[in-house]
Design a protein around this motif. Structure first.
Motif, PDB file in Angstrom:
ATOM      1  N   LEU A   2      12.795   5.146   3.296  1.00 34.90           N
ATOM      2  CA  LEU A   2      12.718   4.072   3.039  1.00 34.90           C
ATOM      3  C   LEU A   2      11.846   3.345   4.118  1.00 34.90           C
ATOM      4  N   SER A   3      11.814   3.928   5.333  1.00 37.10           N
ATOM      5  CA  SER A   3      11.071   3.286   6.524  1.00 37.10           C
ATOM      6  C   SER A   3       9.654   3.625   6.551  1.00 37.10           C
ATOM      7  N   GLY A   4       9.417   4.478   5.626  1.00 36.24           N
ATOM      8  CA  GLY A   4       8.132   5.180   5.679  1.00 36.24           C
ATOM      9  C   GLY A   4       7.698   6.433   6.560  1.00 36.24           C
ATOM     10  N   MET A   5       9.126   6.788   7.362  1.00 38.46           N
ATOM     11  CA  MET A   5       8.966   7.594   8.244  1.00 38.46           C
ATOM     12  C   MET A   5       9.261   9.317   8.057  1.00 38.46           C
ATOM     13  N   LEU A   6       9.505   9.321   6.770  1.00 43.23           N
ATOM     14  CA  LEU A   6       9.675  10.698   6.305  1.00 43.23           C
ATOM     15  C   LEU A   6       8.368  11.392   6.022  1.00 43.23           C
ATOM     16  N   THR A   7       8.304  12.496   6.836  1.00 46.55           N
ATOM     17  CA  THR A   7       7.059  13.277   6.573  1.00 46.55           C
ATOM     18  C   THR A   7       7.509  14.769   5.976  1.00 46.55           C
TER      19      THR A   7
END
Length: 51
Positions: free
Chosen positions: A41-46
């Motif tokens: 949700l924070s856009g930090m998942l890669t």
């Protein structure tokens, strides 16, 4: 602050995979799930491909 409880249905294979990864990381599996959701949700998942 974590103040909401949810129930989700997962395939047995996915749950075992999450539990296995949590053991590898030294975390409770529910903490790992929460962390993955937060990072997504924070856009930090890669995505990292594991061999």
């Amino acid at each position: 602050q974590k103040n909401k409880r949810i129930n989700i249905r997962l395939s047995e294979k996915d749950l075992i995979g999450i539990q296995t990864r949590a053991v590898e990381e030294g975390l409770p599996y529910q903490t790992l799930i929460s962390s993955v959701l937060h990072k997504y949700l924070s856009g930090m998942l890669t995505e990292i491909r594991r061999a």
